[in-house]
Design an enzyme around this catalytic site. Structure first.
Site, PDB file in Angstrom:
ATOM      1  N   CYS A   1     -41.121 -12.202  35.143  1.00 20.51           N
ATOM      2  CA  CYS A   1     -41.711 -13.473  35.603  1.00 20.51           C
ATOM      3  C   CYS A   1     -42.914 -13.937  34.789  1.00 20.51           C
ATOM      4  O   CYS A   1     -42.880 -15.013  34.202  1.00 20.51           O
ATOM      5  CB  CYS A   1     -42.100 -13.354  37.072  1.00 20.51           C
ATOM      6  SG  CYS A   1     -40.671 -13.219  38.142  1.00 20.51           S
TER       7      CYS A   1
HETATM    8  C1  UDX Z   1     -44.740 -11.255  39.797  1.00 22.04           C
HETATM    9  C2  UDX Z   1     -45.521 -11.966  40.917  1.00 22.04           C
HETATM   10  O1  UDX Z   1     -46.518 -11.067  41.419  1.00 22.04           O
HETATM   11  C3  UDX Z   1     -44.595 -12.442  42.009  1.00 22.04           C
HETATM   12  O2  UDX Z   1     -45.321 -13.144  43.004  1.00 22.04           O
HETATM   13  C4  UDX Z   1     -43.587 -13.381  41.347  1.00 22.04           C
HETATM   14  O3  UDX Z   1     -42.791 -14.069  42.216  1.00 22.04           O
HETATM   15  C5  UDX Z   1     -42.788 -12.602  40.311  1.00 22.04           C
HETATM   16  O4  UDX Z   1     -43.718 -12.111  39.317  1.00 22.04           O
HETATM   17  P1  UDX Z   1     -43.683  -8.844  39.390  1.00 22.04           P
HETATM   18  O5  UDX Z   1     -43.339  -9.359  38.024  1.00 22.04           O
HETATM   19  O6  UDX Z   1     -42.643  -8.117  40.171  1.00 22.04           O
HETATM   20  O7  UDX Z   1     -44.185 -10.050  40.323  1.00 22.04           O
HETATM   21  O8  UDX Z   1     -44.907  -7.834  39.191  1.00 22.04           O
HETATM   22  P2  UDX Z   1     -46.465  -7.757  39.508  1.00 22.04           P
HETATM   23  O9  UDX Z   1     -46.700  -6.684  40.498  1.00 22.04           O
HETATM   24  O10 UDX Z   1     -47.048  -9.083  39.783  1.00 22.04           O
HETATM   25  O11 UDX Z   1     -47.010  -7.226  38.085  1.00 22.04           O
HETATM   26  C6  UDX Z   1     -46.810  -7.971  36.869  1.00 22.04           C
HETATM   27  C7  UDX Z   1     -47.441  -7.267  35.683  1.00 22.04           C
HETATM   28  O12 UDX Z   1     -48.856  -7.318  35.749  1.00 22.04           O
HETATM   29  C8  UDX Z   1     -47.083  -5.771  35.558  1.00 22.04           C
HETATM   30  O13 UDX Z   1     -46.773  -5.495  34.197  1.00 22.04           O
HETATM   31  C9  UDX Z   1     -48.338  -5.050  35.992  1.00 22.04           C
HETATM   32  O14 UDX Z   1     -48.485  -3.791  35.374  1.00 22.04           O
HETATM   33  C10 UDX Z   1     -49.413  -6.026  35.516  1.00 22.04           C
HETATM   34  N1  UDX Z   1     -50.675  -5.925  36.253  1.00 22.04           N
HETATM   35  C11 UDX Z   1     -50.714  -6.226  37.587  1.00 22.04           C
HETATM   36  C12 UDX Z   1     -51.841  -5.555  35.596  1.00 22.04           C
HETATM   37  O15 UDX Z   1     -51.834  -5.298  34.382  1.00 22.04           O
HETATM   38  N2  UDX Z   1     -53.005  -5.495  36.299  1.00 22.04           N
HETATM   39  C13 UDX Z   1     -53.085  -5.788  37.622  1.00 22.04           C
HETATM   40  O16 UDX Z   1     -54.191  -5.723  38.184  1.00 22.04           O
HETATM   41  C14 UDX Z   1     -51.903  -6.146  38.287  1.00 22.04           C
END
Ligand code: UDX
Length: 434
Positions: free
Chosen positions: A272
């Protein structure tokens, strides 16, 4: 209500099972016979926490019968509302590829030509502002021979489900966004979500379809930029010898900032954030507007893996050396490697001439498709054995428990991109932002 869901991917299947669990009668329409058979047998066609139980409860032989799947589009004729949950992949120029959505809308329109009464069509896929109104509605109108707002309704209902916690996110939403271009469509969408809103007390945002489409992009763009900003600040902290996590904990106490999504490190991946940020930048640029902050957020994210590797370069000349990559999934709790930060990390190591050995508890098979000639270890300890350096890309809990495994490294250098490894004597430890 009687609901049809076109598309049985990760969103379509999860939403279908959750709607059935709310008490609706749901039919999932998909071209893939294997997926359809799996659902009808009561088996979840994909890995998602809590989904197998829901599919078994409602579609299986012992189930309530409220969920079924079919390859036959005419199933929508027996329903009141259809949700389009089809993929919108990325084109080479970062715009979204609407071909699957357009084909789905055309088939739905042709089917609705035979429906004598009102039907509401809801776009759930992530599409750039204006798509529902300017691309999907005209196709359904042309193929059905009916007029939007008079004989059928059009709505847009973005999803905010995270992989790994999608069922829980569905049940406990921060908000429900209902975009509609006519009152009757809005009424149908309210009726679909009424049981969820009742039990979760989630705030409901009622708006038009263009705004609903933009809310989805704004949500993801904001979160991705929040992480890029904390990564930018984290890089500054590292230069000053300051722990970015201590700083993040403190600023997160400010309600206006909030404590979530402040984990700095090697950056964001997944299906996403990378796709959605680029798509909204591309859509904005097409209007003549240059979104500088978002563009910088993407650039910074693209650069974090190289920063991780340059920290390793400070300690080891990796050319010809065995280097362990711990974690391949884009985040813990999933086997999804799409846009995982492990990909540029592995590429960067290979460009430097390193012999990469990779390990992930569940994502190895998926990464093998991307890098078939890489060495994949059976355990983190096996990957570390004889390695001249290790980089950590995914914050799997099991990495926090690693201890003696580091003793088997040829050179005990660890660069942690997720702050998951404990510092210990005898290991040269570098945190990316601490
Ligand atoms: C995301 C959105 O959160 C969700 O609402 C949307 O509909 C789809 O995209 P997702 O891709 O499943 O969800 O993962 P998410 O938990 O949001 O993490 C995304 C990325 O950000 C991951 O690679 C994670 O490692 C990274 N991340 C997240 C960080 O680097 N730091 C953080 O503090 C949080």
């Amino acid at each position: 209500m009687e609901i049809s869901i076109v598309g049985s991917g990760y969103v379509g299947t999860t939403v279908a099972a959750c709607f059935a669990d709310l008490g609706h009668d749901v039919v999932n329409v998909d071209v893939d016979e294997e997926i359809v058979t799996a659902i009808n047998d009561g088996d979840a066609p994909l890995h998602e926490e809590g989904l197998p139980e829901l599919v078994a409860d409602h579609a299986g032989p012992e189930g309530t019968g409220r969920l079924r799947a079919t390859t036959d589009y005419t199933a929508v004729l027996d329903t009141d509302v259809t949700f389009l949950c089809l993929p919108t992949p990325q084109n080479d120029d970062s715009s979204i590829d609407l071909s699957v959505m357009e084909a789905g809308a055309a088939q739905l329109g042709q089917t609705l030509a035979d429906k004598p009464d009102w039907h509401t069509v809801v776009v759930k896929s992530t599409v750039v502002p204006g798509t529902t109104e300017e691309a999907i509605t005209p196709i359904v109108e042309a193929e059905s021979g009916k007029r939007a707002g008079e004989e059928f309704g059009i709505g847009m209902n973005p999803e905010f489900l995270r992989e790994g916690t999608a069922v829980d996110d569905f049940r406990n939403p921060d908000k429900v966004v209902l975009g509609a271009d006519d009152e009757r469509a809005l009424g149908d969408m309210c009726a679909v979500f009424e049981p969820l809103i009742g039990q979760s007390e989630a705030p409901v945002v009622e708006t038009d379809t263009r705004t609903a489409e933009m809310i989805k992009y704004a949500n993801n763009a904001f979160l991705a930029s929040k992480i890029s900003l904390i990564n930018d600040l984290g890089n500054i902290c590292k230069e000053f010898g300051i722990d970015a996590y201590e700083v993040a904990d403190a600023i997160g106490l400010d309600d206006r900032i909030g404590e979530q999504f402040l984990r700095s490190g090697v950056g964001w991946g997944g299906s996403c954030f990378p796709k959605d940020t680029r798509a909204i930048i591309s859509a904005a640029e097409a209007t003549g507007y240059d979104p500088t902050v978002l563009t910088a957020a993407v650039e910074l994210n693209d650069h974090q893996p190289e920063r991780l590797l340059s920290l390793l370069d400070d300690h080891v000349d990796v050319a010809g050396k065995r280097i362990a990559v711990l974690g391949l999934a884009f985040k813990p709790g999933t086997d999804d490697v799409r846009n995982s930060r492990a990909i540029p990390v592995i590429e960067g190591l290979r460009e430097r001439g390193a012999e990469v050995v990779a390990y992930d508890p569940v994502a190895t098979a998926n990464m093998r498709e991307r890098f078939p000639n890489l060495e994949y270890a059976e355990s983190a300890a096996a990957a570390l054995d004889g390695a001249h350096g290790a980089v950590v890309v995914t914050d799997w809990d099991e990495f926090a428990a690693l201890d003696e495994a580091f003793d088997a490294m040829a050179d005990p250098v660890v660069v942690d991109g997720r702050r998951i490894i404990e510092r210990r004597d005898g290991v040269i430890y570098e945190g990316l932002t601490w």
